[in-house]
Design an enzyme around this catalytic site. Structure first.
Site, short mmCIF file in Angstrom:
data_model
loop_
_atom_site.label_atom_id
_atom_site.label_comp_id
_atom_site.label_asym_id
_atom_site.label_seq_id
_atom_site.Cartn_x
_atom_site.Cartn_y
_atom_site.Cartn_z
N HIS A 282 -15.66 34.68 11.86
CA HIS A 282 -14.64 33.95 11.10
C HIS A 282 -15.28 32.66 10.59
O HIS A 282 -15.80 31.87 11.37
CB HIS A 282 -13.45 33.63 12.02
CG HIS A 282 -12.29 33.03 11.30
ND1 HIS A 282 -11.19 33.76 10.92
CD2 HIS A 282 -12.05 31.76 10.89
CE1 HIS A 282 -10.32 32.97 10.32
NE2 HIS A 282 -10.83 31.75 10.30
N HIS A 325 -10.63 26.35 19.87
CA HIS A 325 -11.42 25.27 19.29
C HIS A 325 -11.07 23.93 19.91
O HIS A 325 -9.90 23.65 20.20
CB HIS A 325 -11.13 25.22 17.78
CG HIS A 325 -12.08 24.39 16.99
ND1 HIS A 325 -11.74 23.79 15.80
CD2 HIS A 325 -13.37 24.06 17.21
CE1 HIS A 325 -12.79 23.13 15.33
NE2 HIS A 325 -13.78 23.28 16.17
N GLU A 331 -6.37 17.20 13.41
CA GLU A 331 -5.81 18.14 12.44
C GLU A 331 -4.28 18.06 12.43
O GLU A 331 -3.62 18.32 13.44
CB GLU A 331 -6.23 19.57 12.80
CG GLU A 331 -7.73 19.76 12.89
CD GLU A 331 -8.11 21.14 13.42
OE1 GLU A 331 -7.20 21.94 13.71
OE2 GLU A 331 -9.31 21.40 13.57
N TYR A 340 1.83 31.46 9.29
CA TYR A 340 0.42 31.15 9.53
C TYR A 340 -0.15 32.21 10.46
O TYR A 340 0.45 32.56 11.48
CB TYR A 340 0.30 29.76 10.15
CG TYR A 340 -1.12 29.33 10.45
CD1 TYR A 340 -2.11 29.40 9.48
CD2 TYR A 340 -1.45 28.83 11.71
CE1 TYR A 340 -3.41 29.00 9.76
CE2 TYR A 340 -2.74 28.42 11.99
CZ TYR A 340 -3.71 28.51 11.02
OH TYR A 340 -4.99 28.12 11.30
N HIS A 356 -2.96 18.57 16.23
CA HIS A 356 -3.95 18.78 17.28
C HIS A 356 -4.98 17.66 17.14
O HIS A 356 -5.84 17.70 16.25
CB HIS A 356 -4.61 20.16 17.13
CG HIS A 356 -3.64 21.28 17.08
ND1 HIS A 356 -3.78 22.36 16.21
CD2 HIS A 356 -2.50 21.51 17.78
CE1 HIS A 356 -2.76 23.19 16.40
NE2 HIS A 356 -1.98 22.70 17.34
N HIS A 362 -7.06 24.08 20.94
CA HIS A 362 -6.02 24.76 20.19
C HIS A 362 -6.58 26.06 19.65
O HIS A 362 -7.77 26.35 19.79
CB HIS A 362 -5.49 23.86 19.06
CG HIS A 362 -6.57 23.36 18.14
ND1 HIS A 362 -7.36 22.28 18.45
CD2 HIS A 362 -6.99 23.78 16.92
CE1 HIS A 362 -8.21 22.04 17.46
NE2 HIS A 362 -8.01 22.97 16.53
#
Length: 425
Positions: A282, A325, A331, A340, A356, A362
């Site tokens: 990704h 992450h 963010e 989402y 976050h 998260h």
């Protein structure tokens, strides 16, 4: 409505033929008795590539007004502070529409931010409005404003012209420029990033090459438009974190012609050229950056505006949602429409938001993770969605409203509860 296309182009436009001078910026006697006024959103001596300024030819100079006095409204348009800031992951329900008549300025509420007008950083606000701004204009002397409507089309009138901004579009208003927001199809709601740092620009493309992400040709600047109205107009100004007001006896939108590159603009997010993997892994969210405000540290943005639009997912042997992450960047996310892909279990609603802050873990929720790990990896189109992120290198401090205003979800952590333990041999 007509537009000029390009990003940071040097435009020249006039609403009345002959309003612009030929060959000189500020002649002794501009045409029709107009006044020449320079609008500078960079220092005079900024490098040519960074220099932003426009010459305005208007019916009256902006110097003609009385003293500004403290503004009685906008109690929710405030600075954030550390006393309300926690390391917790946060998520909010959508901002409700106002019960009475509230315009864009008074309908704006601050959720968080960092820094300030003197040191850089950002402010993050949401707005909910039920009526148009009438005989008033707003001037933000603290920061550039990026407006992302979520519901309801905005007609944004600036000193340099008008722009229609429906959901799925953004507009950017230069720091210090006066503007008015009218509602063209009922109540409106959306998001605002107030940028105290370097003005937004297109990110460098690096190995992507010449084509990809947001194309300069797809940004649209208004053409000259003016109104000649002799009646009281209120000017509301945000200055050094506080709100101020004064009144003039005519419309501030009296610029008959202008030329330059310090301009408002709009952009249709559907025109973003999404880049993604065609093999494995990704890709980093940085490939979704529409605009960036760089800092003095290369690669550490004062603010990145990032979107997650419809796109194909085709990676092989790959966990396709965003991975788990912990990030040096903070963010703040919003959702324009749809769902989402990392939060498919509900809770993150259009008009809502999440935060976050740096180095707090998260990623996808339990259900989205289980689904992504088990799915047969065929090409898949993520469709009917548009999420975005304001990402900043500094901690995003939250406000009292954000923490105690009744919209904060108390059960957000639960979406990551119940991951089964890995089974070792």
């Amino acid at each position: 409505m007509d537009y000029q296309t390009g990003f940071l182009n040097h435009f020249a436009t006039e609403a009345v033929e002959g309003a612009l001078p030929e060959g000189r910026n500020s002649p002794q006697r501009p045409a029709f008795g107009l006044y020449a006024e320079q609008f500078s959103s960079s220092a005079f001596t900024a490098p040519r590539a960074e220099n932003r300024r426009s010459w305005l030819y208007r019916m009256r100079p902006t110097t003609e007004h009385g003293a500004f006095t403290p503004y009685a409204g906008a109690a929710r348009f405030v600075a954030a502070d550390a006393s309300h800031t926690t390391p917790n992951r946060l998520r909010w329900d959508p901002l409700p529409m106002p019960a009475g008549e509230v315009d864009f300025v008074d309908g704006m509420v601050t959720y968080g931010g960092n820094g300030g007008p003197s040191e850089g950083g950002i402010g993050i606000h949401l707005y909910a409005a039920s009526k148009s701004m009438e005989n008033r204009a707003f001037q933000n002397s603290d920061g550039e404003m990026l407006i992302a409507p979520q519901q309801g089309t905005l007609l944004v009138t600036t000193e340099l012209g008008r722009m229609d901004v429906p959901p799925g579009h953004i507009c950017v208003i230069p720091k210090g420029m006066r503007f008015r927001v009218e509602l063209t199809d009922g109540p409106a709601r959306g998001y605002v990033c107030e940028n105290y740092g370097a003005p937004f620009r297109l990110p460098d493309l690096g190995p992507i090459g010449a084509n990809g992400l947001a194309n300069p040709r797809d940004f649209e600047a208004p053409v000259a438009w003016f109104e000649d109205r002799e009646e009281d107009f209120e000017i509301v100004q945000k200055f050094n974190g506080s709100m101020w007001t004064t009144t003039i006896g005519w419309s501030p939108f009296d610029v008959v012609g202008w030329h330059g590159n310090s301009v408002p603009c709009r952009y249709d997010l559907a025109k973003f050229n999404t880049i993604g993997t065609v093999s494995y892994d990704h890709p980093d969210p940085s490939i979704f950056t529409v605009l960036t405000s760089p800092s003095d540290t290369p690669g550490m943005a004062n603010c990145d505006f990032v979107i997650f639009p419809p796109r194909w997912m085709v990676g092989e042997d790959t966990f396709r949602p965003p991975w788990f992450h912990r990030n040096v960047m903070s963010e703040f996310m919003g959702l324009i429409h749809g769902e989402y892909d990392a939060k498919e279990g509900g809770g993150f609603e259009p008009g809502g938001a999440s935060l976050h802050n740096q180095f707090n873990g998260h990623g996808p929720d339990v259900d989205s993770t289980a689904k992504a790990m088990a799915v047969d990896l065929k090409p898949h189109k993520i469709d009917n969605t548009l999420a975005f992120m304001f990402e900043s290198r500094a901690i995003i401090q939250t406000t009292d409203f954000a923490m105690n205003g009744g919209l904060l979800q108390g059960d957000y952590d639960a979406c990551w509860s119940g991951f089964p333990k890995a089974r070792l041999p």
